[in-house]
Design a protein around this motif. Sequence first.
Motif, PDB file in Angstrom:
ATOM      1  N   ILE A   1      53.702  39.358  42.348  1.00  0.00           N
ATOM      2  CA  ILE A   1      53.508  40.555  43.154  1.00  0.00           C
ATOM      3  C   ILE A   1      54.442  40.510  44.352  1.00  0.00           C
ATOM      4  CG2 ILE A   1      51.561  39.591  44.452  1.00  0.00           C
ATOM      5  CD1 ILE A   1      50.351  42.520  44.240  1.00  0.00           C
TER       6      ILE A   1
ATOM      7  N   LEU B   1      47.862  47.316  36.016  1.00  0.00           N
ATOM      8  CA  LEU B   1      46.649  47.431  36.831  1.00  0.00           C
ATOM      9  C   LEU B   1      45.529  48.143  36.080  1.00  0.00           C
ATOM     10  CD1 LEU B   1      48.316  48.548  40.185  1.00  0.00           C
ATOM     11  CD2 LEU B   1      47.668  46.230  39.474  1.00  0.00           C
TER      12      LEU B   1
ATOM     13  N   GLY C   1      55.079  48.258  37.877  1.00  0.00           N
ATOM     14  CA  GLY C   1      53.969  47.497  37.303  1.00  0.00           C
ATOM     15  C   GLY C   1      52.640  48.227  37.272  1.00  0.00           C
ATOM     16  N   MET C   2      52.654  49.543  37.408  1.00  0.00           N
ATOM     17  CA  MET C   2      51.396  50.316  37.406  1.00  0.00           C
ATOM     18  C   MET C   2      50.583  50.053  36.138  1.00  0.00           C
ATOM     19  SD  MET C   2      49.464  52.406  39.084  1.00  0.00           S
ATOM     20  CE  MET C   2      50.108  53.686  40.103  1.00  0.00           C
TER      21      MET C   2
ATOM     22  N   GLU D   1      55.306  41.815  36.534  1.00  0.00           N
ATOM     23  CA  GLU D   1      55.766  41.938  37.913  1.00  0.00           C
ATOM     24  C   GLU D   1      55.296  43.262  38.505  1.00  0.00           C
ATOM     25  OE1 GLU D   1      59.938  41.954  40.370  1.00  0.00           O
ATOM     26  OE2 GLU D   1      59.769  40.719  38.556  1.00  0.00           O
ATOM     27  N   ILE D   2      54.749  43.182  39.701  1.00  0.00           N
ATOM     28  CA  ILE D   2      54.206  44.349  40.390  1.00  0.00           C
ATOM     29  C   ILE D   2      54.871  44.456  41.753  1.00  0.00           C
ATOM     30  CG2 ILE D   2      52.106  45.422  41.315  1.00  0.00           C
ATOM     31  CD1 ILE D   2      50.587  43.535  39.272  1.00  0.00           C
TER      32      ILE D   2
ATOM     33  N   ILE E   1      44.559  43.618  39.032  1.00  0.00           N
ATOM     34  CA  ILE E   1      45.632  43.216  38.125  1.00  0.00           C
ATOM     35  C   ILE E   1      44.983  42.785  36.813  1.00  0.00           C
ATOM     36  CG2 ILE E   1      47.532  41.615  37.751  1.00  0.00           C
ATOM     37  CD1 ILE E   1      47.662  41.391  40.889  1.00  0.00           C
TER      38      ILE E   1
ATOM     39  N   VAL F   1      52.186  51.806  44.372  1.00  0.00           N
ATOM     40  CA  VAL F   1      52.706  50.884  43.364  1.00  0.00           C
ATOM     41  C   VAL F   1      54.002  51.478  42.827  1.00  0.00           C
ATOM     42  CG1 VAL F   1      52.211  49.719  41.185  1.00  0.00           C
ATOM     43  CG2 VAL F   1      50.349  50.178  42.799  1.00  0.00           C
TER      44      VAL F   1
END
Length: 118
Positions: free
Chosen positions: A7, A59, A55-56, A92-93, A87, A52
């Motif tokens: 993150i 979630l 990486g949406m 990768e976010i 998460i 965000v």
Amino acid sequence: MMSEATINFETENRDGVVAVGTYLIDAARRLGIKVESDCGASEDAHKCRMKVSAGMKLLSAPTRLEMEKLSSQARKSGKRLSCQARIEESGEIMVTFVEKNEKTKTEEEEKQDAYRKE
């Protein structure tokens, strides 16, 4: 082996690795980022909003509270409540805290604005 996600908090210039299952608010705190409030169902929901940018799909789906507190336009642009977004997958976010003074419009307020414009 526990699944992990990377993150990156863009505005705070902090990144790290957290376990899948971690809420965004907890990830921020683990990386030493001060978050003003656990918004929960309180009127302080605007204090833990994040956008965000990558990486949406990693979630959790928006919760009922997010549907109430964030307009559909805000949700489409990637805004989430950090105390509600969890998460769920490795990857990768990238997130940014939304400006604390930015006003959140509810669905009803957006409808009223659209009506006024017409």
